[in-house]
Enzyme design. Structure first.
Site, PDB file in Angstrom:
ATOM      1  N   CYS A  91      -3.367   7.640  -2.237  1.00  0.00           N
ATOM      2  CA  CYS A  91      -3.980   6.153  -2.890  1.00  0.00           C
ATOM      3  C   CYS A  91      -5.343   6.630  -3.948  1.00  0.00           C
ATOM      4  O   CYS A  91      -5.919   6.244  -3.950  1.00  0.00           O
ATOM      5  CB  CYS A  91      -4.247   5.692  -1.576  1.00  0.00           C
ATOM      6  SG  CYS A  91      -5.844   6.811  -0.721  1.00  0.00           S
ATOM      7  N   GLU A  98      -1.461   4.323  -6.269  1.00  0.00           N
ATOM      8  CA  GLU A  98      -0.044   5.196  -5.023  1.00  0.00           C
ATOM      9  C   GLU A  98       0.077   6.371  -6.018  1.00  0.00           C
ATOM     10  O   GLU A  98       0.806   6.200  -6.900  1.00  0.00           O
ATOM     11  CB  GLU A  98       0.588   4.762  -4.724  1.00  0.00           C
ATOM     12  CG  GLU A  98      -0.102   5.702  -2.990  1.00  0.00           C
ATOM     13  CD  GLU A  98      -0.474   4.959  -1.871  1.00  0.00           C
ATOM     14  OE1 GLU A  98      -0.144   5.956  -0.737  1.00  0.00           O
ATOM     15  OE2 GLU A  98      -1.471   4.263  -2.534  1.00  0.00           O
TER      16      GLU A  98
END
Length: 239
Positions: free
Chosen positions: A181, A215
């Site tokens: 992330c 992401e």
């Protein structure tokens, strides 16, 4: 309860209040399909492990044959990736330090009738010590580390990344699926693996449209495992 359709199969997840989860279900399903595809590619030939040639897309309509080796997942959370990838391998060892997440993972595995996974409450550092036979942990229960042939590892670390110690540990594995992330810490950890691994595939998953957050997924692989890297931990199964 949340249901995602991945590779033509409906997967059910119990999401706990206050627990970590993927926020964008549609993108999360695509990310799981990408991870499955990365896990079943042959690192050297870029063919699927069942012998099919790649077509540039995840095999979402049918499942490839299970690999003959085993799968390690660090930071498994509530079993998000575990449930989707477990059918692709002989056996799976998943680790997580959060007691709440471990409980959720066990519930989700049972709800999806996934039976080849052992979930243990260990940190990555503790697992390294167990594989190197430096310490024995009660949390391992009846898991036989000697019987596992771990060649693929998936990591989905927190925003801070893996850090040097865990990076050194995962460098022992021929195939690393890294989900992040935080692209900055992903790049830092990838630099730490650059001497042993190449980035074979890379993908971006925009779970937060119109924000700076992104992401990412990376497949890092080596064609021929280096005995120097795995000699201290033969149970990774890299010959």
């Amino acid at each position: 309860m949340e249901e995602l359709t991945v590779a033509g199969r409906a997967l059910s997840y119990k999401q706990l209040e206050g627990g970590f989860t993927q926020p964008n279900a549609g993108v999360a399903a695509k990310m799981l399909e990408w991870a499955r595809d990365a896990a079943t590619r042959d690192a050297a030939s870029e063919e699927y492990s069942d012998g099919h040639a790649p077509d540039g897309r995840a095999k979402s309509s049918s499942s490839p044959s299970p690999r003959a080796d085993d799968f390690l997942e660090l930071y498994c959370g509530n079993g998000n990736f575990t449930i989707a990838l477990a059918p692709l391998f002989r056996r799976v060892l998943a680790t997580e330090v959060s007691k709440v997440s471990v409980r959720a993972a066990l519930e989700n595995l049972a709800a999806n009738d996934v039976r080849n996974v052992s979930v243990v409450r260990l940190s990555s550092e503790e697992l390294t010590q167990a594989l190197d036979e430096k310490r024995r942990f009660e949390w391992l229960g009846d898991v036989d580390l000697d019987a596992l042939r771990l060649r693929t590892v998936l990591v989905d670390p927190p925003r801070a990344g893996m850090g040097p110690e865990v990076t050194e540990f995962v460098s022992r594995f021929p195939r690393i699926i890294y989900v992040s992330c935080n692209p900055e810490t992903l790049a830092e950890d990838a630099r730490g693996l650059a001497e042993t691994h190449d980035v074979a595939r890379f993908a971006a998953f925009d779970q937060f449209p119109y924000t700076d957050h992104l992401e990412c997924g990376a497949l890092l692989s080596i064609d021929t495992p280096n005995p120097r890297l795995v000699g201290s931990a033969p149970k990774t199964g890299a010959d």
